[in-house]
Design a protein around this motif. Structure first.
Motif, short mmCIF file in Angstrom:
data_model
loop_
_atom_site.label_atom_id
_atom_site.label_comp_id
_atom_site.label_asym_id
_atom_site.label_seq_id
_atom_site.Cartn_x
_atom_site.Cartn_y
_atom_site.Cartn_z
N GLY A 511 0.81 -1.22 0.00
CA GLY A 511 0.00 0.00 0.00
C GLY A 511 0.83 1.27 0.00
O GLY A 511 0.30 2.37 0.04
N ILE A 512 2.14 1.15 -0.02
CA ILE A 512 3.02 2.32 0.10
C ILE A 512 3.96 2.30 -1.09
O ILE A 512 5.13 2.01 -0.98
CB ILE A 512 3.82 2.24 1.42
CG1 ILE A 512 2.88 1.94 2.60
CG2 ILE A 512 4.56 3.54 1.68
CD1 ILE A 512 3.60 1.56 3.84
N ASN A 513 3.42 2.55 -2.22
CA ASN A 513 4.20 2.36 -3.44
C ASN A 513 4.82 3.68 -3.89
O ASN A 513 4.62 4.13 -5.00
CB ASN A 513 3.30 1.76 -4.52
CG ASN A 513 4.13 1.30 -5.70
OD1 ASN A 513 5.20 0.74 -5.52
ND2 ASN A 513 3.63 1.57 -6.89
N HIS A 514 5.53 4.32 -3.03
CA HIS A 514 6.15 5.59 -3.41
C HIS A 514 7.60 5.59 -2.97
O HIS A 514 7.89 5.32 -1.80
CB HIS A 514 5.43 6.76 -2.73
CG HIS A 514 3.99 6.79 -3.06
ND1 HIS A 514 3.51 7.25 -4.26
CD2 HIS A 514 2.91 6.41 -2.35
CE1 HIS A 514 2.19 7.15 -4.27
NE2 HIS A 514 1.79 6.63 -3.12
N ASN A 515 8.44 5.90 -3.87
CA ASN A 515 9.84 6.05 -3.49
C ASN A 515 10.00 7.27 -2.61
O ASN A 515 9.27 8.25 -2.75
CB ASN A 515 10.69 6.22 -4.74
CG ASN A 515 11.01 4.87 -5.35
OD1 ASN A 515 10.90 3.86 -4.67
ND2 ASN A 515 11.37 4.88 -6.61
N GLY A 516 10.94 7.19 -1.70
CA GLY A 516 11.27 8.34 -0.88
C GLY A 516 10.40 8.52 0.34
O GLY A 516 10.33 9.62 0.88
N PHE A 517 9.73 7.52 0.78
CA PHE A 517 8.98 7.70 2.01
C PHE A 517 9.91 7.52 3.21
O PHE A 517 11.02 7.00 3.08
CB PHE A 517 7.77 6.74 2.08
CG PHE A 517 8.10 5.29 2.08
CD1 PHE A 517 8.34 4.62 3.26
CD2 PHE A 517 8.13 4.58 0.88
CE1 PHE A 517 8.61 3.28 3.26
CE2 PHE A 517 8.42 3.24 0.88
CZ PHE A 517 8.66 2.58 2.06
N ARG A 518 9.48 8.00 4.37
CA ARG A 518 10.38 8.05 5.51
C ARG A 518 9.77 7.33 6.71
O ARG A 518 8.56 7.33 6.89
CB ARG A 518 10.65 9.51 5.91
CG ARG A 518 11.34 10.30 4.83
CD ARG A 518 11.41 11.76 5.19
NE ARG A 518 11.85 12.55 4.04
CZ ARG A 518 11.88 13.86 4.02
NH1 ARG A 518 11.46 14.55 5.08
NH2 ARG A 518 12.29 14.51 2.95
N ILE A 519 10.65 6.81 7.48
CA ILE A 519 10.25 6.13 8.71
C ILE A 519 11.04 6.74 9.87
O ILE A 519 12.24 7.02 9.74
CB ILE A 519 10.60 4.62 8.65
CG1 ILE A 519 9.91 3.94 7.47
CG2 ILE A 519 10.21 3.92 9.96
CD1 ILE A 519 8.44 3.72 7.63
N ARG A 520 10.37 6.96 11.00
CA ARG A 520 11.08 7.38 12.20
C ARG A 520 10.46 6.69 13.41
O ARG A 520 9.39 6.06 13.30
CB ARG A 520 11.01 8.90 12.38
CG ARG A 520 9.62 9.38 12.80
CD ARG A 520 9.59 10.87 13.02
NE ARG A 520 8.30 11.28 13.56
CZ ARG A 520 7.97 12.54 13.78
NH1 ARG A 520 8.83 13.53 13.47
NH2 ARG A 520 6.78 12.84 14.30
N ALA A 521 11.12 6.82 14.55
CA ALA A 521 10.61 6.17 15.76
C ALA A 521 10.51 7.19 16.88
O ALA A 521 11.44 7.98 17.09
CB ALA A 521 11.52 5.02 16.17
N LYS A 522 9.38 7.15 17.56
CA LYS A 522 9.25 7.92 18.79
C LYS A 522 9.58 6.96 19.94
O LYS A 522 8.98 5.90 20.07
CB LYS A 522 7.84 8.47 18.95
CG LYS A 522 7.56 9.57 17.93
CD LYS A 522 6.09 9.97 17.96
CE LYS A 522 5.82 10.86 19.17
NZ LYS A 522 4.44 11.41 19.09
N VAL A 523 10.57 7.34 20.74
CA VAL A 523 11.10 6.42 21.75
C VAL A 523 10.87 6.98 23.14
O VAL A 523 11.15 8.16 23.40
CB VAL A 523 12.61 6.20 21.53
CG1 VAL A 523 13.16 5.20 22.56
CG2 VAL A 523 12.89 5.72 20.12
N ARG A 524 10.37 6.13 23.98
CA ARG A 524 10.17 6.51 25.38
C ARG A 524 11.08 5.63 26.23
O ARG A 524 11.04 4.39 26.10
CB ARG A 524 8.71 6.29 25.77
CG ARG A 524 8.29 7.06 26.98
CD ARG A 524 6.78 6.98 27.11
NE ARG A 524 6.31 7.84 28.19
CZ ARG A 524 5.39 7.51 29.06
NH1 ARG A 524 4.82 6.33 28.97
NH2 ARG A 524 5.00 8.35 30.00
#
Lengths: 1098, 372
Positions: A511-524
């Motif tokens: 469902g995420i067929n786009h180049n250049g997408f980003r992932i990050r993490a919120k950490v506690r």
């Protein structure tokens, strides 16, 4: 009154005075009760009394006197026994049909000689004695030089439930044999209730169990020896309670000091009935040897005390113990030895301070050695919080090994940052205490996603992202940003992920067929410390940018959207920057290859990034898979999916079922089917033992009865004692009238099926030898049609008459399988045969394999003897019923080929509720309702090629009822199940109502994808031993050219009258003929090579 | 291959010689060589039987000269197994017999360790030398002999030619005849009593009526005892079928309600048939004694161990018993939940079974879910 009294403990009014005995029972001192042999002795109690017993065989069984549990009124169902208060689950009594009890009474020497029972418990009852007499018990008893003792729980006059452990002896008085294994000694008494207690003899420094206390007289005691027959019986019945392999009772230390002896590194237990051999081995570098190979039999100190004669030699060496007997081998780990002149423990390695990163695991480690097992205790002190050391306990968070040489700091153990530890080591000879040492943690860096800031998605498989540093105190929420979306959103809402702590696995980017997408993490981060308590801290990692430019990507394995067994919906998802399409394939089991799904069936629905397949529920396909194809990239294969076999069920359409009834004096019945007809014999039990043979044929969607066959001449008897149905021929046994000698020459009546008239017509009568005087079995026990052979089992002669089909279609006597051929055959009468791999194979166990030459020579070529009863042949495998299990037979297969003989047997446990009357019919295991009390269904299980049982198909006849054996005989094909019911209608005569029900089975004739045209069929003409191979093209084939790939991998052996599908796939390599075919001829055993030639189109 | 065969034959001969030696040395140290006795067998009929084969007598030598146990033993020891078969059959055909002074004693795997007569010993030896020939000869013994001891060995030899669980009407008819021969019932020999094991081998529950009758009514105590053991062992093996017959025949053991109950308590409740039968039994109007005994003994796992002529003793299987206990506990709880009869006894039985199941779980025979 008999001179003896049974000392059964259930007698509550005990005989008062034992008399003035020279040696009588005394209480065992409290401090000795945990020592042998008393620790092995127990009190056996139940509602009405008590006795004694001795642990025997395993730690879950004990031996006692049979009369402890024996009371003629109720012993067989005694179910409330306890051993020292623990429940006893069941017991067995050593017995014989010609029980001496019944001839001589319960208080007689012959009865005492066998007076032994064994009780069982689920749980361990204690530790059985390690030493039993295994040799000349009678001799030792008779010697006044041997030291003996009795122990048990005798009562005193007036006691109702004494619990005082008593012993009589030690004494040396000699026993005298009275009868068999029963021996007596005078002036020695133990007392009532002692029954079942042990008679012990001192062997060396150990007490050995020699017998069981079973009787007392006036100032005398009687024992039953544990002689060899009793021990054999007991070990047989104990076989499933425990194995008899020796055991190591503890894990040895890795390091041990010694001076002149090695002390107690190991504790072992073994069953004296299977006493192991013991060996200590040593090694050092490349050198090795045996420490001491002379160990005394019947000792338990293999491992407890090992003298070391040359201590300096063994300093630094490793040793281990091996125990082995027929039941198993056990080896200890290697133990490193350190020679110690001073017994005080000493350090080999002192623990040192430790510094760790958050999330990193580490240990405080030490190594010490002593001459005995050492105990370890870690202690801690928190600076500024407590001044003295406290012991680390099992409950300490993030720590393990508090009482071992290594204290492990687990993930999260920053909880102990800055704490001071020390180790205290104790052993025989003194105590060691280490210097204080500190454990500290480096400050935790800001969390980030592990790896580079940009990432290219792999061509296949999931993607794993991880937050570092790792710590159990992190909680992470993953977020995604796409070029077309506003802001960050929870990744879990966009696709499927698996998350555990700081690790994330993204399974599906469809469902995420786009180049250049980003992932990050919120950490506690949760900070925890032993002194400071809890504190929270939040971070956001720098993002990782992901690019997808590696061509089409299988984003996910094939999805099986199955909501019901018949639901066959599948989905293949993918992602691709270039045009791509999914090709669906099915596995053709016949040809052992994948084939594309035929086009035009409208089974596939294609969308962007996914392809959906819906298969009809009755389509017979075993496996499917999908292949993703895109120009410029190699194809990618989705994981294949195995499909459930096509379900089947009885057809409840009344129009398709069939019922038929018969009333008569029937003693025997049998049904057979050839797939087109069902033939039933009903044998008259009272008159001339003749059968009426009924035939039922299919008439479009239903069945109808053909005219019945009866004995052609009234004077004949035994008509239909056996019969065979094969390819529209019926073979029926019969006999002529009894001759003067009493013999009744037999014959076989051959009938052919006239399809147009729907009746049997007599074609031939085959004469066979005189057999037996019994009209009930006069004409042969079995008739087998095997290919072009007809085999008649000659009752009473131990021979098999073989007829062969002649060129004119009739049958001619060909040869005889004589008694010599059947040497070793264990059946009462000669066997029934079937054809397998061009050879004759017998039903029954053992299984014999014969070859028959053209000249009639019969040769036995192989035999096997497992408990396996083959019934039919399928490829290389024989199918049949296997050994009997608790409540039914197993289904087994075994391979046999002329080249390799028998292979290994595999079996499938039949369902437990299949009783012994279950029958095997080709791929069906069928069981009728053996419960004549009430209506119940017949069951049929379908067995697939992997020996998996499917089903059951259950079907209850509309008129199945009480007193009716529904399924007294059954037969089945893939299309229908025919069940014969028998109702006994007259209590005094064998008058029965027979009823035949036939039900159609749905879904077995499942549809399959149309075969392609690139195959041919080969057939061997059966009547020509020189063999002709003919090829027949499939319907619609044009100009059948026989072409074959060079890798003919799966040639099957062809046998006369069989047809095999040969894979002759067109591969365009220009080859026009098969290289060669190896074909063993069933009639000669020879092998020839053939060229397969092109044949004209049919 | 040939060498292997010679080795095998040699081993067989040695085994038979050793076995025969055991008959002479068992139990009593002194050898007793009985004189020639008239056989109880209708030897003329046997000798004139249809299958007598003269050629085999040539191999066997002249059996008419045998007039001592030792000569019989020595002659047998000299022969190959094929010749032994011929010799033994010729000896049996001759009708000659000798008393050995030994008892009829069964050892491992149903082989005799001592035999009362030479004919019985010969039948036992024939069973070892050639099982198939022994099975065929058994029919002649069973059709003509009046010796219960010979019948016992003949039944064993015949049964060994049958597959496990294979129904054979001839065998069943002979077993039925065995149980009804008045002269044998009145003076039971060791072999006659051991032959009760044929009932157990047959697995036929139809015999329980006769066994129950003999257990209660037989004049001789030894017969009563043998009937009890065979009935219990038959019930232990074919519990469901035996219980079905009892249920259909309420008169059987009607005067022994507790014993009746204990036989029903052997039924395995793990399958539908077993549960159905137990439900039906429980719903009957049972006497207090029968109902209480059932609850006290259910499920009954006790058994006999011994050396039996045709069958092997049943090993105790804790894994199987544990599953039976767990299912039995469920069943009794259902009855208790329905408010069925005998509430107190039911509660006691449940308590006992809970103890068993807890113990079986602790020992790992059952999955360790919550202890009931």
């Amino acid at each position: 009154m008999n001179a003896f009294l049974c000392v059964t403990c259930i007698i509550l009014s005990l005989t008062p005075a034992i008399g003035k005995a020279a040696i009588s029972a005394q209480p065992v001192p409290e401090e000795e009760k945990e020592l042998a042999p008393y620790v092995h002795t127990g009190e056996v109690t139940f509602e009405n009394g008590w006795g004694s017993g001795v642990l025997y065989g395993t730690d879950r069984s004990f031996i006692t006197a049979a009369h402890v549990v024996w009371d003629d009124a109720r012993w067989t169902w005694q179910n409330d026994l306890e051993w020292r208060g623990q429940p006893v689950r069941a017991f067995q009594v050593v017995a014989s049909y010609q029980e001496a009890v019944s001839r001589h009474g319960v208080d007689s020497p012959p009865a005492f000689a066998r007076d032994v029972a064994v009780g069982y418990s689920y749980e361990a009852l204690g530790e059985p004695p390690r030493v039993w007499m295994l040799g000349d018990e009678a001799g030792d008893l008779a010697r006044s030089s041997s030291t003996k003792m009795l122990a048990g729980f005798p009562g005193l006059p007036g006691d109702t439930h004494p619990d005082q452990l008593m012993r009589t002896g030690p004494f040396t008085a000699a026993f005298a044999r009275n009868y068999g294994a029963y021996h007596e000694v005078s002036d020695v008494t133990l007392g009532p209730g002692g029954s079942g207690g042990g008679l012990w003899i001192l062997k060396g420094d150990l007490w050995s169990l020699a017998g069981i206390y079973v009787a007392r007289g006036h100032q005398l005691s009687g024992v039953a020896l544990l002689d060899e027959p009793k021990r054999t019986l007991i070990s047989n019945v104990l076989a499933e309670v425990d194995d008899f392999a020796p055991r190591l009772l503890n894990t040895p230390p890795s390091l041990l000091g010694f001076d002149s002896v090695l002390r107690r590194p190991l504790r072992v237990w073994f069953n004296p009935l299977a006493e192991p051999k013991a060996r200590w081995e040593w090694r050092r570098g490349n050198d090795s040897g045996v420490v001491n190979n002379s160990f005394t039999r019947r000792t338990t100190s293999f491992a407890e005390l090992l003298p070391i004669e040359n201590p300096t030699f063994f300093d630094g060496a490793e040793v281990r113990l091996t125990l082995s007997n027929g039941s198993g081998v056990v080896r200890s780990e290697w133990i490193k030895l350190v020679y110690m002149q001073n017994p005080t423990p000493r350090w080999l390695q002192r623990p040192e301070s430790l510094r760790l990163d958050v999330g990193e695991e580490g240990s405080l480690s030490a190594q010490a050695v002593g001459i005995s097992d050492l105990s370890y205790q870690w202690e801690y002190k928190v600076p500024g919080w407590n001044d003295s050391f406290l012991p680390v306990t099992e409950s300490a968070q993030y720590l393990s090994g508090f009482d071992s040489p290594n204290l492990l700091f687990e993930n999260g153990a920053e909880y102990w940052d800055g704490v001071v530890f020390r180790l205290v080591v104790s052993g025989e000879g003194g105590t060691l205490t280490s210097d204080p040492l500190t454990v500290s943690y480096n400050p935790m860096p800001a969390p980030r996603i592990d790896g580079p800031p940009t990432l290219t998605l792999p061509a296949s498989g999931p993607v794993t992202l991880k937050v570092v540093p790792e710590s159990v105190n992190l909680s992470v929420q993953w977020e995604i940003w796409e070029p077309v979306e506003d802001g960050w959103s929870d990744l879990r809402s966009r696709t499927s992920v698996t998350q555990q702590h700081e690790e994330l696995i993204v399974h599906n980017w469809a469902g995420i067929n786009h180049n250049g997408f980003r992932i990050r993490a919120k950490v506690r981060i949760q900070h925890r410390h032993i002194r400071d308590g809890y504190r929270w801290e939040e971070h956001v990692t720098p993002p990782v940018t992901l690019y997808d430019d590696a061509g089409p990507v299988v984003r996910r394995s094939l999805i099986n959207h199955r909501e019901a067994p018949s639901d066959r919906r599948f989905e293949a998802r993918f992602a691709s920057a270039t045009p791509a399409e999914v090709e669906w394939q099915w596995f053709d089991d016949d040809f052992d290859r994948w084939r594309p799904l035929p086009a035009g069936l409208n089974l596939v629905e294609t969308e962007a990034f996914r392809s959906k397949l819906t298969l009809p529920h009755d389509l017979n396909v075993s496996r499917i898979r999908a292949i993703l194809r895109s120009d410029g990239y190699p194809p990618e294969v989705f994981d294949e999916v195995a499909l459930e076999p096509v379900a089947f069920q009885p057809n409840d359409d009344p129009a398709k079922s069939f019922e038929w009834e018969h009333h008569g004096t029937v003693g025997q019945y049998q049904i057979l089917t050839d797939g087109e007809k069902v033939v039933l014999t009903a044998r008259d039990y009272l008159l001339n033992h003749n059968s009426s043979i009924y035939t039922f044929t299919r008439d479009r969607d239903t069945w109808k009865a053909a005219p019945a066959l009866n004995a052609p001449l009234a004077a004949e008897s035994g008509f239909g004692g056996a019969f065979e149905l094969y390819e529209n021929e019926l073979f029926v046994t019969a006999s002529k009238t009894r001759t003067e000698s009493g013999h009744m020459p037999g014959k076989i009546l051959v009938y052919a099926w006239n399809a147009s008239l729907a009746e049997w017509q007599s074609t031939q009568t085959l004469q066979i030898e005189s057999q037996t005087q019994d009209p009930g079995v006069s004409a042969g026990r079995g008739v087998s049609r095997v290919g072009d052979y007809l085999l008649i089992t000659l009752w009473g002669r131990h021979e098999v008459a073989v007829f062969k089909k002649s060129e004119n279609g009739g049958w001619e006597r060909f040869t005889t399988i004589t008694e010599d051929h059947l040497t070793g055959w264990q059946g009462m009468e000669p066997p029934i045969f079937f054809l397998h791999q061009g050879h004759l194979v017998t039903r029954g166990s053992p299984t014999f394999v014969f070859s028959v030459r053209n000249d009639g020579t019969v040769t036995k070529v192989n035999a096997t003897f497992p408990a396996f009863d083959p019934w039919y042949s399928h490829g290389e495998r024989l199918w049949g019923m296997g050994e009997r299990r608790y409540s039914g037979h197993t289904v087994q297969t075994n391979s046999w080929t002329p080249e390799n003989g028998f292979g290994s047997t595999t079996f499938e446990e039949a369902p437990e509720y299949l009783s012994l009357d279950a029958k095997l019919h080709r791929n069906w295991l069928v069981q009728g309702n053996s419960n004549s009390w009430q209506a119940a269904p017949a069951r049929a299980f379908y067995i697939d090629r992997d020996l998996e049982l499917h089903g059951p198909l259950e079907w209850t006849s509309p008129v199945a009822r009480e007193q009716t054996h529904f399924g007294a005989a059954v037969t089945a094909t893939d299309d229908f199940l025919a069940v014969l019911s028998v109702e006994h209608t007259h209590p005094d005569n064998p008058v029965y109502d027979l009823r035949l029900d036939i039900v159609e089975i749905e879904a077995l004739e499942a549809r399959s994808f149309p075969k392609e045209r690139n195959w041919l069929q080969a057939r061997i003409a059966p009547d020509h031993p020189e063999v002709q191979l003919q090829f027949r093209s499939p319907v619609g084939a044009q100009s059948p050219q026989l072409q074959a790939s060079s890798d003919l991998q799966s040639w099957s052996v062809l046998s006369p009258s069989s047809e095999e599908v040969l894979d002759a796939d067109y591969d365009g390599d220009g080859k026009t003929e098969l290289r060669r075919v190896t074909l063993p001829l069933s009639t000669t055993g020879e092998q020839r090579f053939f060229r397969l030639e092109e044949l004209p189109a049919p | 291959m040939r060498r292997l065969r010679i080795w095998w034959l040699g081993g067989l001969v040695g085994f038979i010689v050793l076995s025969l030696g055991a008959w002479w040395s068992f139990d009593r140290p002194e050898a007793a060589e009985g004189g020639v006795i008239p056989s109880t067998t209708r030897s003329e009929e046997i000798a004139g039987g249809a299958n007598t084969n003269d050629s085999r007598h040539e191999h066997a030598g002249d059996v008419e000269t045998i007039d001592s146990v030792s000569e019989f033993r020595d002659r047998l020891a000299e022969l190959s197994s094929v010749e032994q078969r011929a010799f033994l059959e010729a000896f049996l055909d001759s009708g000659r017999d000798l008393e050995t002074g030994r008892s009829f004693h069964v050892g491992d795997e149903g082989w005799l360790t001592s035999a009362p007569t030479l004919r019985v010993a010969a039948l036992d030896a024939l069973g070892r030398a050639d099982p198939m020939a022994a099975a065929r000869y058994s029919r002649r013994i069973l059709d003509t002999s009046d010796s219960a001891d010979e019948w016992a060995i003949a039944l064993r030899n015949y049964a060994r030619s049958l597959g496990s669980g294979q129904h054979d009407s001839y065998f069943a008819n002979r077993v039925e005849e065995l149980l009804t021969r008045d002269e044998w019932l009145a003076s039971p020999t060791g072999g006659f009593l051991e032959a009760f094991d044929a009932v157990v081998f047959s697995g036929a529950p139809e015999f329980i009526g006769q066994l129950a009758h003999l257990q209660q009514e037989a004049e001789h105590a030894a017969v009563r005892r043998a009937a009890l053991i065979s009935l219990e062992r038959l019930a232990a093996r074919e519990s469901l079928e035996v219980a079905r017959v009892l249920a259909k025949n309420p008169d059987v053991l009607a005067e022994r309600p507790a014993w009746r109950a204990s036989l029903f308590a052997r039924v395995d409740p793990r399958n539908d048939d077993g549960q159905t039968l137990l439900e039906g039994y429980w719903q009957q109007s049972l006497s207090d004694v029968e109902r209480t005994t059932f609850l006290e003994s259910f499920p009954n796992g006790n058994a006999f161990a011994g050396h039996f002529l045709l069958t092997a003793p049943e090993p105790f299987s804790p894994a199987r018993q544990a599953r039976i206990d767990a299912t039995a506990l469920d069943l009794l709880r259902q009855w208790q939940a329905r408010g069925d009869l005998s509430a107190e006894a039911l509660s006691d039985a449940i308590q006992r079974l809970e103890q068993f199941v807890r113990s079986a779980r602790a020992a790992g025979y059952l999955a360790s879910t919550a202890v009931p």
